[in-house]
Design a protein around this motif. Structure first.
Motif, mmCIF file in Angstrom:
data_model
loop_
_atom_site.group_PDB
_atom_site.id
_atom_site.type_symbol
_atom_site.label_atom_id
_atom_site.label_comp_id
_atom_site.label_asym_id
_atom_site.label_seq_id
_atom_site.Cartn_x
_atom_site.Cartn_y
_atom_site.Cartn_z
ATOM 1 N N LEU A 1 0.828 -1.209 0.000
ATOM 2 C CA LEU A 1 0.000 0.000 0.000
ATOM 3 C C LEU A 1 0.861 1.257 0.000
ATOM 4 O O LEU A 1 0.560 2.229 -0.702
ATOM 5 C CB LEU A 1 -0.929 0.026 1.211
ATOM 6 N N ASN A 2 1.907 1.246 0.798
ATOM 7 C CA ASN A 2 2.776 2.415 0.892
ATOM 8 C C ASN A 2 3.565 2.675 -0.387
ATOM 9 O O ASN A 2 4.109 3.762 -0.563
ATOM 10 C CB ASN A 2 3.730 2.292 2.081
ATOM 11 N N ARG A 3 3.625 1.701 -1.287
ATOM 12 C CA ARG A 3 4.330 1.880 -2.556
ATOM 13 C C ARG A 3 3.421 2.414 -3.663
ATOM 14 O O ARG A 3 3.897 2.762 -4.730
ATOM 15 C CB ARG A 3 4.967 0.574 -2.990
ATOM 16 N N LEU A 4 2.119 2.451 -3.415
ATOM 17 C CA LEU A 4 1.206 3.007 -4.420
ATOM 18 C C LEU A 4 1.524 4.486 -4.615
ATOM 19 O O LEU A 4 1.853 5.190 -3.653
ATOM 20 C CB LEU A 4 -0.243 2.833 -3.969
ATOM 21 N N PRO A 5 1.425 4.976 -5.849
ATOM 22 C CA PRO A 5 1.827 6.364 -6.137
ATOM 23 C C PRO A 5 1.171 7.411 -5.233
ATOM 24 O O PRO A 5 1.826 8.350 -4.788
ATOM 25 C CB PRO A 5 1.403 6.562 -7.592
ATOM 26 N N GLU A 6 -0.088 7.251 -4.912
ATOM 27 C CA GLU A 6 -0.765 8.259 -4.099
ATOM 28 C C GLU A 6 -0.301 8.274 -2.645
ATOM 29 O O GLU A 6 -0.517 9.243 -1.926
ATOM 30 C CB GLU A 6 -2.293 8.085 -4.166
ATOM 31 N N HIS A 7 0.369 7.204 -2.203
ATOM 32 C CA HIS A 7 0.839 7.133 -0.817
ATOM 33 C C HIS A 7 2.355 7.243 -0.718
ATOM 34 O O HIS A 7 2.883 7.629 0.308
ATOM 35 C CB HIS A 7 0.378 5.827 -0.175
ATOM 36 N N ARG A 8 3.041 6.906 -1.781
ATOM 37 C CA ARG A 8 4.503 6.852 -1.767
ATOM 38 C C ARG A 8 5.139 8.193 -1.431
ATOM 39 O O ARG A 8 6.148 8.269 -0.753
ATOM 40 C CB ARG A 8 4.995 6.368 -3.125
ATOM 41 N N HIS A 9 4.553 9.269 -1.896
ATOM 42 C CA HIS A 9 5.153 10.589 -1.699
ATOM 43 C C HIS A 9 4.608 11.314 -0.474
ATOM 44 O O HIS A 9 4.931 12.474 -0.260
ATOM 45 C CB HIS A 9 4.943 11.441 -2.951
ATOM 46 N N GLY A 10 3.791 10.634 0.322
ATOM 47 C CA GLY A 10 3.302 11.228 1.557
ATOM 48 C C GLY A 10 2.106 12.139 1.392
ATOM 49 O O GLY A 10 1.675 12.765 2.353
ATOM 50 N N ASP A 11 1.550 12.231 0.176
ATOM 51 C CA ASP A 11 0.384 13.088 -0.040
ATOM 52 C C ASP A 11 -0.850 12.549 0.685
ATOM 53 O O ASP A 11 -1.683 13.317 1.145
ATOM 54 C CB ASP A 11 0.076 13.209 -1.536
ATOM 55 N N ALA A 12 -0.967 11.230 0.751
ATOM 56 C CA ALA A 12 -2.089 10.581 1.427
ATOM 57 C C ALA A 12 -1.533 9.409 2.226
ATOM 58 O O ALA A 12 -1.579 8.273 1.787
ATOM 59 C CB ALA A 12 -3.122 10.104 0.405
ATOM 60 N N PRO A 13 -0.970 9.676 3.407
ATOM 61 C CA PRO A 13 -0.301 8.616 4.163
ATOM 62 C C PRO A 13 -1.249 7.501 4.598
ATOM 63 O O PRO A 13 -2.442 7.732 4.797
ATOM 64 C CB PRO A 13 0.264 9.348 5.378
ATOM 65 N N VAL A 14 -0.710 6.292 4.693
ATOM 66 C CA VAL A 14 -1.459 5.142 5.200
ATOM 67 C C VAL A 14 -1.333 5.161 6.722
ATOM 68 O O VAL A 14 -0.225 5.124 7.255
ATOM 69 C CB VAL A 14 -0.908 3.821 4.624
ATOM 70 N N ILE A 15 -2.459 5.224 7.404
ATOM 71 C CA ILE A 15 -2.489 5.304 8.864
ATOM 72 C C ILE A 15 -3.302 4.132 9.399
ATOM 73 O O ILE A 15 -4.378 3.829 8.870
ATOM 74 C CB ILE A 15 -3.128 6.631 9.323
ATOM 75 N N LEU A 16 -2.808 3.482 10.443
ATOM 76 C CA LEU A 16 -3.537 2.388 11.069
ATOM 77 C C LEU A 16 -4.356 2.914 12.235
ATOM 78 O O LEU A 16 -3.847 3.677 13.063
ATOM 79 C CB LEU A 16 -2.569 1.322 11.586
ATOM 80 N N ALA A 17 -5.617 2.513 12.308
ATOM 81 C CA ALA A 17 -6.450 2.860 13.453
ATOM 82 C C ALA A 17 -5.881 2.200 14.697
ATOM 83 O O ALA A 17 -5.303 1.107 14.632
ATOM 84 C CB ALA A 17 -7.883 2.408 13.213
ATOM 85 N N GLN A 18 -6.046 2.845 15.850
ATOM 86 C CA GLN A 18 -5.504 2.268 17.083
ATOM 87 C C GLN A 18 -6.183 0.956 17.437
ATOM 88 O O GLN A 18 -5.569 0.070 17.993
ATOM 89 C CB GLN A 18 -5.671 3.250 18.232
ATOM 90 N N ASP A 19 -7.452 0.836 17.126
ATOM 91 C CA ASP A 19 -8.202 -0.365 17.464
ATOM 92 C C ASP A 19 -8.417 -1.259 16.242
ATOM 93 O O ASP A 19 -9.473 -1.874 16.090
ATOM 94 C CB ASP A 19 -9.527 0.002 18.111
ATOM 95 N N ILE A 20 -7.406 -1.329 15.386
ATOM 96 C CA ILE A 20 -7.507 -2.103 14.159
ATOM 97 C C ILE A 20 -7.820 -3.558 14.482
ATOM 98 O O ILE A 20 -7.297 -4.126 15.443
ATOM 99 C CB ILE A 20 -6.222 -1.988 13.306
ATOM 100 N N LYS A 21 -8.697 -4.143 13.675
ATOM 101 C CA LYS A 21 -9.102 -5.528 13.883
ATOM 102 C C LYS A 21 -8.609 -6.365 12.707
ATOM 103 O O LYS A 21 -8.875 -6.033 11.557
ATOM 104 C CB LYS A 21 -10.627 -5.613 13.982
ATOM 105 N N VAL A 22 -7.870 -7.417 12.992
ATOM 106 C CA VAL A 22 -7.377 -8.326 11.960
ATOM 107 C C VAL A 22 -8.123 -9.659 12.132
ATOM 108 O O VAL A 22 -8.070 -10.270 13.195
ATOM 109 C CB VAL A 22 -5.860 -8.548 12.070
ATOM 110 N N GLU A 23 -8.831 -10.065 11.083
ATOM 111 C CA GLU A 23 -9.590 -11.314 11.091
ATOM 112 C C GLU A 23 -8.976 -12.286 10.108
ATOM 113 O O GLU A 23 -8.619 -11.909 9.003
ATOM 114 C CB GLU A 23 -11.029 -11.094 10.680
#
Length: 86
Positions: free
Chosen positions: A62-84
Motif C-alpha cells: 500500500l505504501n508503494r502506491l503512487p498516491e501514498h509513496r510521496h506522503g500526499d495521502a499517508p497510510v495510517i492504522l487505526a488504534q483499534d484495528i481488527k485483523v480477522e
C-alpha cells in the motif's frame, strides 16, 4: 487513508519452501482495497507471526502506491484495528 480493519482470506501454501500467499481485504475510511500478500516460514512460524507478516507485506505494498509513496495521502492504522483470519 486510514486502515480500520484487515481480513486475511484464501491462505494457500505456494509450494516453495514454506512460503504462504493470502488475499488481504483492507477496510478503510473511504472503502476497501484487496491485494495479494506473501509470508515466509509458514512451516515454522506461529500462526500469529505468520498473519503479522502477511499484513506487513500488504502495508508495504500500500505504501508503494503512487498516491501514498510521496506522503500526499499517508497510510495510517487505526488504534483499534481488527485483523480477522477467515
Amino acid at each position: 487513508m486510514r486502515i480500520l480493519g484487515v481480513k486475511v482470506v484464501d491462505r494457500t501454501p505456494t509450494g516453495d519452501g514454506g512460503r504462504q500467499r493470502a488475499t488481504l481485504l483492507f477496510q478503510t475510511d473511504t472503502g476497501g482495497i484487496s491485494l495479494s500478500a506473501t509470508a515466509e516460514g509458514a512451516d515454522t512460524l506461529p500462526e500469529s507471526d505468520l498473519v503479522d507478516q502477511l499484513v506487513r507485506d500488504g502495508l508495504r505494498q500500500l505504501n508503494r502506491l503512487p498516491e501514498h509513496r510521496h506522503g500526499d495521502a499517508p497510510v495510517i492504522l487505526a488504534q483499534d484495528i481488527k485483523v480477522e483470519v477467515i
